[in-house]
Design a protein around this motif. Structure first.
Motif, short mmCIF file in Angstrom:
data_model
loop_
_atom_site.label_atom_id
_atom_site.label_comp_id
_atom_site.label_asym_id
_atom_site.label_seq_id
_atom_site.Cartn_x
_atom_site.Cartn_y
_atom_site.Cartn_z
N ALA A 1 6.86 -16.62 -28.39
CA ALA A 1 7.74 -16.78 -29.56
C ALA A 1 8.08 -15.43 -30.16
O ALA A 1 9.24 -15.16 -30.51
CB ALA A 1 7.06 -17.67 -30.61
N ALA A 2 7.10 -14.57 -30.27
CA ALA A 2 7.34 -13.26 -30.86
C ALA A 2 8.28 -12.43 -29.99
O ALA A 2 9.19 -11.77 -30.50
CB ALA A 2 6.02 -12.53 -31.06
N LEU A 3 8.09 -12.48 -28.68
CA LEU A 3 8.98 -11.74 -27.79
C LEU A 3 10.40 -12.29 -27.83
O LEU A 3 11.37 -11.53 -27.80
CB LEU A 3 8.44 -11.76 -26.36
N ALA A 4 10.53 -13.60 -27.90
CA ALA A 4 11.87 -14.20 -27.98
C ALA A 4 12.57 -13.75 -29.25
O ALA A 4 13.77 -13.43 -29.24
CB ALA A 4 11.77 -15.73 -27.95
N LEU A 5 11.86 -13.72 -30.35
CA LEU A 5 12.46 -13.28 -31.61
C LEU A 5 12.77 -11.80 -31.60
O LEU A 5 13.73 -11.35 -32.22
CB LEU A 5 11.55 -13.62 -32.78
N SER A 6 11.98 -11.01 -30.88
CA SER A 6 12.21 -9.57 -30.88
C SER A 6 13.50 -9.22 -30.16
O SER A 6 14.10 -8.18 -30.42
CB SER A 6 11.03 -8.83 -30.24
N ALA A 7 13.95 -10.09 -29.28
CA ALA A 7 15.20 -9.85 -28.56
C ALA A 7 16.41 -10.11 -29.43
O ALA A 7 17.52 -9.72 -29.10
CB ALA A 7 15.25 -10.73 -27.31
N CYS A 8 16.22 -10.78 -30.54
CA CYS A 8 17.31 -11.13 -31.44
C CYS A 8 17.33 -10.17 -32.61
O CYS A 8 16.32 -9.72 -33.07
CB CYS A 8 17.11 -12.55 -31.99
N SER A 9 18.52 -9.90 -33.09
CA SER A 9 18.60 -9.15 -34.33
C SER A 9 19.73 -9.74 -35.15
O SER A 9 20.77 -10.08 -34.62
CB SER A 9 18.84 -7.67 -34.07
N GLY A 10 19.51 -9.88 -36.41
CA GLY A 10 20.52 -10.45 -37.27
C GLY A 10 20.84 -9.52 -38.41
O GLY A 10 20.09 -8.61 -38.72
N SER A 11 21.98 -9.75 -39.02
CA SER A 11 22.37 -8.88 -40.10
C SER A 11 22.17 -9.53 -41.46
O SER A 11 22.03 -8.85 -42.45
CB SER A 11 23.83 -8.47 -39.93
N ASP A 12 22.18 -10.84 -41.51
CA ASP A 12 22.01 -11.54 -42.77
C ASP A 12 20.56 -11.97 -42.93
O ASP A 12 19.94 -12.42 -41.97
CB ASP A 12 22.91 -12.78 -42.84
N PRO A 13 20.02 -11.87 -44.14
CA PRO A 13 18.65 -12.36 -44.35
C PRO A 13 18.60 -13.87 -44.10
O PRO A 13 19.54 -14.58 -44.40
CB PRO A 13 18.36 -12.04 -45.81
N ILE A 14 17.50 -14.32 -43.55
CA ILE A 14 17.32 -15.74 -43.29
C ILE A 14 16.63 -16.36 -44.49
O ILE A 14 15.54 -15.93 -44.87
CB ILE A 14 16.51 -15.97 -42.01
N GLU A 15 17.28 -17.36 -45.09
CA GLU A 15 16.69 -18.06 -46.21
C GLU A 15 15.89 -19.25 -45.70
O GLU A 15 16.39 -20.05 -44.92
CB GLU A 15 17.77 -18.54 -47.17
N LEU A 16 14.65 -19.34 -46.15
CA LEU A 16 13.79 -20.45 -45.80
C LEU A 16 13.56 -21.29 -47.05
O LEU A 16 13.78 -20.82 -48.18
CB LEU A 16 12.46 -19.94 -45.25
N PRO A 17 13.12 -22.52 -46.89
CA PRO A 17 12.88 -23.37 -48.07
C PRO A 17 11.89 -22.72 -49.03
O PRO A 17 10.89 -22.16 -48.61
CB PRO A 17 12.30 -24.66 -47.48
N GLU A 18 12.21 -22.81 -50.32
CA GLU A 18 11.32 -22.25 -51.33
C GLU A 18 10.17 -23.20 -51.66
O GLU A 18 9.07 -22.76 -51.97
CB GLU A 18 12.10 -21.90 -52.59
N GLU A 19 10.44 -24.49 -51.64
CA GLU A 19 9.39 -25.46 -51.98
C GLU A 19 8.49 -25.69 -50.76
O GLU A 19 8.93 -25.62 -49.62
CB GLU A 19 9.98 -26.78 -52.48
N GLU A 20 7.23 -25.93 -51.04
CA GLU A 20 6.26 -26.17 -49.98
C GLU A 20 6.51 -27.55 -49.35
O GLU A 20 6.85 -28.50 -50.05
CB GLU A 20 4.84 -26.10 -50.54
N PRO A 21 6.29 -27.66 -48.06
CA PRO A 21 6.42 -28.96 -47.41
C PRO A 21 5.39 -29.94 -47.95
O PRO A 21 4.25 -29.55 -48.22
CB PRO A 21 6.15 -28.67 -45.94
N PRO A 22 5.76 -31.20 -48.12
CA PRO A 22 4.79 -32.17 -48.64
C PRO A 22 3.66 -32.42 -47.64
O PRO A 22 3.88 -32.53 -46.45
CB PRO A 22 5.64 -33.44 -48.83
N GLY A 23 2.43 -32.45 -48.17
CA GLY A 23 1.27 -32.78 -47.34
C GLY A 23 0.78 -31.66 -46.44
O GLY A 23 -0.12 -31.86 -45.65
N VAL A 24 1.37 -30.47 -46.55
CA VAL A 24 0.99 -29.34 -45.71
C VAL A 24 0.53 -28.20 -46.61
O VAL A 24 1.11 -27.97 -47.66
CB VAL A 24 2.18 -28.88 -44.83
N GLU A 25 -0.52 -27.50 -46.21
CA GLU A 25 -1.07 -26.43 -47.04
C GLU A 25 -0.85 -25.07 -46.40
O GLU A 25 -0.92 -24.93 -45.17
CB GLU A 25 -2.57 -26.64 -47.22
N LEU A 26 -0.59 -24.07 -47.24
CA LEU A 26 -0.57 -22.70 -46.73
C LEU A 26 -1.96 -22.36 -46.21
O LEU A 26 -2.97 -22.81 -46.76
CB LEU A 26 -0.19 -21.72 -47.84
#
Length: 135
Positions: free
Chosen positions: A11-36
């Motif tokens: 997964a890390a190698l696959a992502l390293s081959a990609c580069s993007g110019s815009d920041p990727i926004e991820l959900p701000e709220e925590e998923p229900p029933g899942v803990e950090l």
């Protein structure tokens, strides 16, 4: 434990081959029933692995979030990210194109990727959220 490490490495190698110019926004709220994840021992092992991958690939590789999915399973987390990302115009990739199913999930938009990789460290199921590094 070897297969999860190889999965994270892939997964890390696959992502390293990609580069993007815009920041990727991820959900701000925590998923229900899942803990950090609240375990420095696991973070240290994962950080060590990603540091090695970064040195080999000449690209910074890091996770955005680590979740403990031992009790909940990864399905609620993947569904949460799938709802958010598809709403934002991301396309969920199938198993023939990227990690999917029991191994995690991935999404793509404009040459950028979000990948959820699943691994086990000392009987703890962990879901790591990776995003394409910024250019």
């Amino acid at each position: 434990m070897r297969a999860p490490i190889l999965l994270t490495l892939a997964a890390a190698l696959a992502l390293s081959a990609c580069s993007g110019s815009d920041p990727i926004e991820l959900p701000e709220e925590e998923p229900p029933g899942v803990e950090l994840l609240d375990a420095a021992w696991a973070e240290t092992q994962i950080d060590t692995l990603l540091l090695a991958v970064s040195q080999v690939s000449d690209a910074p590789i890091f996770y955005e979030e680590l979740y403990d999915v031992t009790d909940s399973g990864a399905e609620p987390l993947i569904a949460h990210y799938d709802d958010w990302l598809t709403e934002q115009g991301w396309e969920r990739l199938g198993s023939s194109a990227a990690i999917d199913g029991a191994l995690g999930a991935s999404w793509e938009r404009d040459g950028q990727d979000v990948v959820i990789a699943l691994l086990n460290v000392d009987d703890t199921a962990i879901a790591a959220v990776f995003v394409s590094p910024q250019a």
